[in-house]
Motif scaffolding. Structure first.
Motif, PDB file in Angstrom:
ATOM      1  N   GLN A 299       2.633  -6.429  -6.434  1.00 15.07           N
ATOM      2  CA  GLN A 299       1.241  -6.104  -6.741  1.00 15.07           C
ATOM      3  C   GLN A 299       1.299  -4.753  -7.460  1.00 15.07           C
ATOM      4  O   GLN A 299       1.528  -3.724  -6.832  1.00 15.07           O
ATOM      5  CB  GLN A 299       0.441  -5.995  -5.429  1.00 15.07           C
ATOM      6  CG  GLN A 299      -1.037  -5.730  -5.648  1.00 15.07           C
ATOM      7  CD  GLN A 299      -1.734  -5.297  -4.364  1.00 15.07           C
ATOM      8  OE1 GLN A 299      -1.106  -4.781  -3.428  1.00 15.07           O
ATOM      9  NE2 GLN A 299      -3.040  -5.475  -4.311  1.00 15.07           N
TER      10      GLN A 299
ATOM     11  N   ASN B  57     -10.990  -6.445  13.979  1.00 17.54           N
ATOM     12  CA  ASN B  57     -10.096  -7.314  13.213  1.00 17.54           C
ATOM     13  C   ASN B  57      -8.709  -6.679  13.153  1.00 17.54           C
ATOM     14  O   ASN B  57      -8.495  -5.712  12.449  1.00 17.54           O
ATOM     15  CB  ASN B  57     -10.670  -7.448  11.793  1.00 17.54           C
ATOM     16  CG  ASN B  57      -9.661  -8.064  10.837  1.00 17.54           C
ATOM     17  OD1 ASN B  57      -8.860  -8.911  11.234  1.00 17.54           O
ATOM     18  ND2 ASN B  57      -9.700  -7.619   9.584  1.00 17.54           N
TER      19      ASN B  57
ATOM     20  N   THR C 286      -6.667  -5.478   0.018  1.00 16.82           N
ATOM     21  CA  THR C 286      -5.926  -6.523   0.738  1.00 16.82           C
ATOM     22  C   THR C 286      -6.194  -7.918   0.169  1.00 16.82           C
ATOM     23  O   THR C 286      -5.305  -8.777   0.176  1.00 16.82           O
ATOM     24  CB  THR C 286      -6.272  -6.495   2.239  1.00 16.82           C
ATOM     25  OG1 THR C 286      -7.706  -6.493   2.384  1.00 16.82           O
ATOM     26  CG2 THR C 286      -5.706  -5.266   2.921  1.00 16.82           C
TER      27      THR C 286
ATOM     28  N   GLU D  32     -15.950  -3.539   7.248  1.00 16.54           N
ATOM     29  CA  GLU D  32     -15.062  -2.366   7.338  1.00 16.54           C
ATOM     30  C   GLU D  32     -15.838  -1.181   7.891  1.00 16.54           C
ATOM     31  O   GLU D  32     -17.034  -1.037   7.644  1.00 16.54           O
ATOM     32  CB  GLU D  32     -14.500  -2.032   5.952  1.00 16.54           C
ATOM     33  CG  GLU D  32     -13.502  -3.044   5.446  1.00 16.54           C
ATOM     34  CD  GLU D  32     -12.382  -3.316   6.435  1.00 16.54           C
ATOM     35  OE1 GLU D  32     -11.606  -2.401   6.727  1.00 16.54           O
ATOM     36  OE2 GLU D  32     -12.293  -4.463   6.940  1.00 16.54           O
TER      37      GLU D  32
ATOM     38  N   GLY E  93       0.817  -1.218   0.000  1.00 12.03           N
ATOM     39  CA  GLY E  93       0.000   0.000   0.000  1.00 12.03           C
ATOM     40  C   GLY E  93       0.847   1.262   0.000  1.00 12.03           C
ATOM     41  O   GLY E  93       2.001   1.273   0.417  1.00 12.03           O
TER      42      GLY E  93
HETATM   43  C1  UD1 Z   1      -7.288  -3.557   7.339  1.00 13.84           C
HETATM   44  C2  UD1 Z   1      -8.511  -4.488   7.399  1.00 13.84           C
HETATM   45  C3  UD1 Z   1      -9.338  -4.137   8.619  1.00 13.84           C
HETATM   46  C4  UD1 Z   1      -8.476  -4.233   9.863  1.00 13.84           C
HETATM   47  C5  UD1 Z   1      -7.208  -3.394   9.738  1.00 13.84           C
HETATM   48  C6  UD1 Z   1      -6.272  -3.711  10.885  1.00 13.84           C
HETATM   49  C7  UD1 Z   1      -9.168  -5.033   5.110  1.00 13.84           C
HETATM   50  C8  UD1 Z   1     -10.118  -4.771   4.025  1.00 13.84           C
HETATM   51  N1  UD1 Z   1      -9.320  -4.320   6.216  1.00 13.84           N
HETATM   52  O1  UD1 Z   1      -7.765  -2.225   7.159  1.00 13.84           O
HETATM   53  O2  UD1 Z   1     -10.449  -5.019   8.739  1.00 13.84           O
HETATM   54  O3  UD1 Z   1      -9.232  -3.825  10.993  1.00 13.84           O
HETATM   55  O4  UD1 Z   1      -6.507  -3.706   8.516  1.00 13.84           O
HETATM   56  O5  UD1 Z   1      -5.188  -2.844  10.928  1.00 13.84           O
HETATM   57  O6  UD1 Z   1      -8.328  -5.901   4.973  1.00 13.84           O
HETATM   58  N2  UD1 Z   1      -2.138  -3.492   1.201  1.00 13.84           N
HETATM   59  C9  UD1 Z   1      -1.577  -4.063   0.082  1.00 13.84           C
HETATM   60  N3  UD1 Z   1      -2.220  -3.955  -1.114  1.00 13.84           N
HETATM   61  C10 UD1 Z   1      -3.414  -3.324  -1.242  1.00 13.84           C
HETATM   62  C11 UD1 Z   1      -3.990  -2.757  -0.082  1.00 13.84           C
HETATM   63  C12 UD1 Z   1      -3.341  -2.859   1.126  1.00 13.84           C
HETATM   64  O7  UD1 Z   1      -0.504  -4.663   0.144  1.00 13.84           O
HETATM   65  O8  UD1 Z   1      -3.940  -3.274  -2.372  1.00 13.84           O
HETATM   66  C13 UD1 Z   1      -1.408  -3.598   2.474  1.00 13.84           C
HETATM   67  C14 UD1 Z   1      -1.050  -2.239   3.069  1.00 13.84           C
HETATM   68  O9  UD1 Z   1       0.218  -1.824   2.606  1.00 13.84           O
HETATM   69  C15 UD1 Z   1      -1.068  -2.518   4.556  1.00 13.84           C
HETATM   70  C16 UD1 Z   1      -2.034  -3.679   4.710  1.00 13.84           C
HETATM   71  O10 UD1 Z   1      -2.233  -4.216   3.430  1.00 13.84           O
HETATM   72  O11 UD1 Z   1       0.213  -2.913   5.029  1.00 13.84           O
HETATM   73  C17 UD1 Z   1      -3.378  -3.252   5.284  1.00 13.84           C
HETATM   74  O12 UD1 Z   1      -3.922  -2.241   4.423  1.00 13.84           O
HETATM   75  P1  UD1 Z   1      -4.573  -0.939   5.030  1.00 13.84           P
HETATM   76  O13 UD1 Z   1      -4.976  -0.053   3.919  1.00 13.84           O
HETATM   77  O14 UD1 Z   1      -3.713  -0.368   6.080  1.00 13.84           O
HETATM   78  O15 UD1 Z   1      -5.897  -1.584   5.662  1.00 13.84           O
HETATM   79  P2  UD1 Z   1      -6.799  -0.980   6.811  1.00 13.84           P
HETATM   80  O16 UD1 Z   1      -7.677   0.066   6.237  1.00 13.84           O
HETATM   81  O17 UD1 Z   1      -5.984  -0.614   7.971  1.00 13.84           O
END
Ligand code: UD1
Ligand code: CA
Length: 410
Positions: free
Chosen positions: A77, A174, A83, A159, A14
């Motif tokens: 990615q 979560n 996610t 979410e 991200g």
């Molecule tokens: C996510 C969870 C949420 C949880 C929270 C905990 C989902 C949809 N939501 O939300 O339920 O409570 O984490 O902290 O999973 N990432 C990728 N590729 C993407 C998108 C994200 O690699 O396309 C990575 C980001 O870099 C990050 C992680 O996934 O390290 C989580 O993504 P983030 O956007 O922070 O999710 P949250 O909104 O925090």
């Protein structure tokens, strides 16, 4: 029956708009290490055999930062579509793998390996399709909420942006610690749809899909509130830093180090400090610093990368050290800068001594023998060697290498 192996997918692609940064989020440091390093270590400590990290935004920087850890499998990615999508791109990296797959976010530096281990053990013992570890937070804002039915069975994760008012009041969240059966993970990922407010593929929907299909999905409330902190903003980065600093200091105190004023002391996770050393307030210890036994540090000491203090060393007020070694019993009590110096046993470094280690072009080294007495306000201009037993006058400017030419020495 031999235990099934575990792989981990760490989500770290991200861009993190909420951090307002040009750096990849997972490289932001918590107590001296990038966030992602904590997650990788926790996976290893929990017995994960294959570590897959999903990178995208500024991936070269992330991969470079872990150049010394060749066992990490990097998967790109190219577009960050959520996610769930990040997990999908790992299909190939899992092609020859059979076992359980932990999916975990890279922005959770506070996760403990014990919690991960419990997650994996529960998953195996209860023979689940997917197991999730949850936390209960006084303020659940920003996290996905755990929705259970009237019997307490997990229904799914919603979410914050998709919550009804009623769901928003749920305090079980979560933290994003999941353990999936590999085959069921892949089949659930195939069925994800981006039908949510953000239009992304959510890994969280995979759980709902498996519940709907009648698979065994278990949520254990096993994550302490502090371990659930996901770092999405600079405020959360500071929160994570504070919690990690407490852990570092508690650990040191349990091992016999006195920290006189913990909130006003900062110690890098990479620092090693020996028993019966005392750290006085306002000391800042940054980088790979090694401190022996019975040392006295501070108040207001600044120890930087590469500092090695042998036993019984005193580093006092407003003294800065970098890439230097002080031998046993050496004292630098007041107002000194010691950079790139190798100092022997029982040396007195007088108040205001400066090791002048930079000549405008390059860093130079100084070597000081044993039992040297350096008077107050001396300037030692490196490159320089001072032989054992010598005395350096107060206010001397000591130039030029070699013990035979210690200008100002008496
Ligand atoms: C996510 C969870 C949420 C949880 C929270 C905990 C989902 C949809 N939501 O939300 O339920 O409570 O984490 O902290 O999973 N990432 C990728 N590729 C993407 C998108 C994200 O690699 O396309 C990575 C980001 O870099 C990050 C992680 O996934 O390290 C989580 O993504 P983030 O956007 O922070 O999710 P949250 O909104 O925090
Ligand atoms: Ca997050």
């Amino acid at each position: 029956m031999p235990s099934r192996p575990t792989a981990a997918i760490i989500l770290a692609a991200g861009r993190s708009t909420r951090m307002v940064t040009d750096m990849p989020k997972v490289l932001h440091e918590v107590c001296g290490r990038p966030m992602l390093a904590y997650v990788v270590d926790a996976c290893r400590a929990a017995g994960v055999q294959r570590i897959i990290a999903v990178v995208g935004y500024q991936k070269e920087q992330v991969i470079q930062a872990f150049a010394n850890e060749p066992d990490i499998i990097w998967v790109e990615q190219t577009e960050q579509k959520g996610t769930g999508h990040a997990a999908m791109v790992c299909r190939e990296a899992l092609a020859d793998f059979d076992g359980n797959v932990v999916v975990i976010a890279g922005d959770m530096p506070l996760l403990r390996s014990e919690t991960l281990q419990l997650l994996v053990d529960t998953h195996k013992k209860q023979n689940c399709a997917v197991t999730l570890a949850t936390a209960v937070l006084a303020n659940p804002t920003g996290y996905g909420r755990i929705v259970r039915d009237e019997y307490g069975n997990l229904q799914g994760i919603v979410e914050e942006s998709d919550c009804t008012d009623e769901q928003r009041r749920i305090t079980e969240i979560n933290p994003s610690y999941y353990c999936f059966d590999k085959g069921l993970l892949l089949s659930a990922l195939d069925q994800l749809k981006p039908d949510n407010v953000k239009g992304e593929y959510y890994i969280t929907d995979a759980l709902h899909i498996l519940v709907q299909q009648g698979h065994r999905v278990v949520a254990i409330t096993a994550v302490k509130a502090e371990e659930a902190v996901g770092v999405n903003s600079r405020m959360q980065l500071a929160d994570a830093g504070r919690i990690m600093q407490n852990r570092i200091q508690s650990n040191l105190m349990q091992n016999g180090v006195t920290i006189v004023d913990p909130p006003n002391t900062w110690i890098d996770i990479r620092a090693v400090i020996g028993q019966d050393s005392v750290i006085y307030p306002f000391s800042y210890i940054h980088g790979r610093v090694r401190i022996g036994k019975r040392c006295s540090i501070g108040p207001f000491a600044y120890l930087r990368e590469g500092t090695v203090l042998e036993d019984d060393v005193v580093v006092g007020v407003f003294t800065e050290l970098k890439n230097s070694t002080l031998g046993p019993g050496t004292r630098a009590r007041h107002l000194s800068y010691i950079g790139d110096a190798h100092i022997g046993h029982r040396v007195n470094v007088g108040a205001g001594t400066i090791f002048s280690n930079f000549d405008g072009r390059q860093i130079q080294q100084a070597v000081v023998g044993d039992d040297v007495y350096i008077g107050n306000g001396a300037i030692l201009v490196a490159p320089l060697a001072v032989s054992s037993g010598r005395q350096i006058a107060h206010g001397a400017v000591v130039r030029d290498g070699g013990p035979q030419n210690e200008g100002g020495a008496t």
